[in-house]
Design a protein around this motif. Sequence first.
Motif, mmCIF file in Angstrom:
data_model
loop_
_atom_site.group_PDB
_atom_site.id
_atom_site.type_symbol
_atom_site.label_atom_id
_atom_site.label_comp_id
_atom_site.label_asym_id
_atom_site.label_seq_id
_atom_site.Cartn_x
_atom_site.Cartn_y
_atom_site.Cartn_z
ATOM 1 N N UNK A 90 -9.939 -5.430 -3.256
ATOM 2 C CA UNK A 90 -8.514 -5.276 -3.556
ATOM 3 C C UNK A 90 -8.198 -3.891 -4.098
ATOM 4 N N UNK A 91 -7.074 -3.353 -3.658
ATOM 5 C CA UNK A 91 -6.554 -2.104 -4.199
ATOM 6 C C UNK A 91 -5.472 -2.436 -5.219
ATOM 7 N N UNK A 92 -5.669 -2.004 -6.465
ATOM 8 C CA UNK A 92 -4.665 -2.271 -7.501
ATOM 9 C C UNK A 92 -3.329 -1.654 -7.146
ATOM 10 N N UNK A 93 -3.353 -0.501 -6.499
ATOM 11 C CA UNK A 93 -2.109 0.180 -6.138
ATOM 12 C C UNK A 93 -1.274 -0.688 -5.203
ATOM 13 N N UNK A 94 -1.948 -1.467 -4.360
ATOM 14 C CA UNK A 94 -1.233 -2.280 -3.384
ATOM 15 C C UNK A 94 -1.020 -3.713 -3.841
ATOM 16 N N UNK A 95 -1.741 -4.169 -4.878
ATOM 17 C CA UNK A 95 -1.724 -5.590 -5.217
ATOM 18 C C UNK A 95 -0.898 -5.948 -6.450
ATOM 19 N N UNK A 96 -0.933 -5.130 -7.498
ATOM 20 C CA UNK A 96 -0.388 -5.564 -8.782
ATOM 21 C C UNK A 96 1.140 -5.618 -8.797
ATOM 22 N N UNK A 97 1.786 -4.610 -8.240
ATOM 23 C CA UNK A 97 3.251 -4.617 -8.236
ATOM 24 C C UNK A 97 3.809 -5.756 -7.384
ATOM 25 N N UNK A 98 3.292 -6.009 -6.156
ATOM 26 C CA UNK A 98 3.756 -7.184 -5.412
ATOM 27 C C UNK A 98 3.516 -8.489 -6.152
ATOM 28 N N UNK A 99 2.431 -8.564 -6.921
ATOM 29 C CA UNK A 99 2.175 -9.770 -7.714
ATOM 30 C C UNK A 99 3.266 -9.973 -8.754
ATOM 31 N N UNK A 100 3.661 -8.904 -9.418
ATOM 32 C CA UNK A 100 4.750 -8.982 -10.385
ATOM 33 C C UNK A 100 6.037 -9.452 -9.725
ATOM 34 N N UNK A 101 6.355 -8.849 -8.592
ATOM 35 C CA UNK A 101 7.603 -9.196 -7.910
ATOM 36 C C UNK A 101 7.605 -10.644 -7.449
#
Length: 542
Positions: A198-209
Amino acid sequence: METTPNLQVYDLGHLGLVASILDQIGLVQTVDRFVGPRPGEKVSTGMALKAAILNALGFVTSPLYLFGHFFQGKPTELLLGPGITPELLNDDRMGRMLDSLYAAGVTELFVEVAKSARRAFPFPVRALHVDSTSFHVHGVYGSGEEGQTDTGDEPLVIRLTHGYSRDHRPDLKQWVMNLICADTGGIPLLFAPGDGNQSDQEALVPLLARYRQSLELGEVVVLDGASYSQENLGALRGFSWVMRVPATLKEAKVLLREELPQEAWRPLLPGYRGLEVESEYGGVRQRWLLVESQERARMEEASLQQRIARAEGEARKVLGRLTARTFACEADARRALSEASGRLPSHRLVYLGVQEERQWERVGRPRKGERPLAVVYRLRARLEVDQEKLERARRGLGRFLLATNVLDREGLPPQEVLRRYKDQARTVERGFRFLKDPLFFAESTFLKRPERVMALGMVMALALLVYALGEWALRRRLWEAGSSLPDQKGRPTAKPTLRWVFQLFMWVRLVELGGRWFVLNLAPHHETAARLLGAGRYYLLE
């Protein structure tokens, strides 16, 4: 368990404290309502999960196939309910429980439990901290076992695969745990498993949304620099956030190295100073806070001196190669010296002149009037530290850059921006250290099915929730009651770690005699902790 014809002794220890917290947050009821009834099961999924968390926080590192052994000699009927014996808590029941949790949706179920926990223990939340870590797995995983991704919004199964290893085990496949934690006690509010690469740059913000409505996000969200990108800043519209700005950005590089007047700096927290500038990076208006840490500067100065010492050895090799060369003229020698000096990171080569050398046709003393075949020049130079380069390097020591889209300086002053970012270390990162401590969980996962790995991750995150919640509640109630517990040296403290409180209960035993229950070795400080954590039903028996 020790027995006589009319006497049974059980190892109760601190498990009553854990069970009490689980009771108060309604874990069993929430899970069973979410999962649904299973006809014929003597131990419901919620009750099996409660047992798994008791095991997880039981000061052992038993893998799942030893699940039932943990409860040998434990008062299971008191902790879990009438008729529940250690024999019912076997590896088969654990496996079915993990399957049920996966089928119900581990992230959605965790969010529901966290909501229930927040209702039972109304802890304040000023900021949410988002981060991830990896857990390696043992075993061979083929393409079929690595999981498949659904075409919908959320993956059905995570991929157990190689990726950046926070465990420093790049040889093993892994999975990633994503957590969103409250700044209060680092209590997790959301758990989501992710692929091993997993790339944090691609995963964490979509998770928040995706879970914004479920979490009722109204607080400031704190993320690390991996999430700071133009795409993510656009996706975070509507959120209030604090992030670290990557030092690799062109705008950041300039600011981090810029020579700034002393009067521009303002004190922030003890040992920190900073200044603010405005930015519209990514088309988003934001405040950038340039922070300088005294402690960080001292550490980086020591590291800089080590780099200079290593660079000196390489610079001497460069000087040696230059002085061994011959040049056609002095200008060529000086040009070569200047070019080599410019490439040195922290030193410079000082020109001392050239030495003329004549090359003759044959060895020995030349004849009178014989002309040399050629005239060449050798450099004479010395090596020294380049103070200008050193000053530029020192100019950025101890600095880092934070950003926030909260433009109201009174609502979120600079010192509060820094404080909330620093809280990352004592919230979500502290939680990861807890989960990787082999005293609570084995350091790696031994399950082969990715579905069960996902469910086990949820069990781990729930254990962290219970631990963090219990520690926060106990400290808060000790402070409110003006009470204390003994620390490791016997001195009173109102801020004990829950791990130490668990150790205080190590020798507490439960005795069953003639149909009645008695608790042995219960001291006043045990009673204080049990009362403040609402665990009277397990310890203060009538």
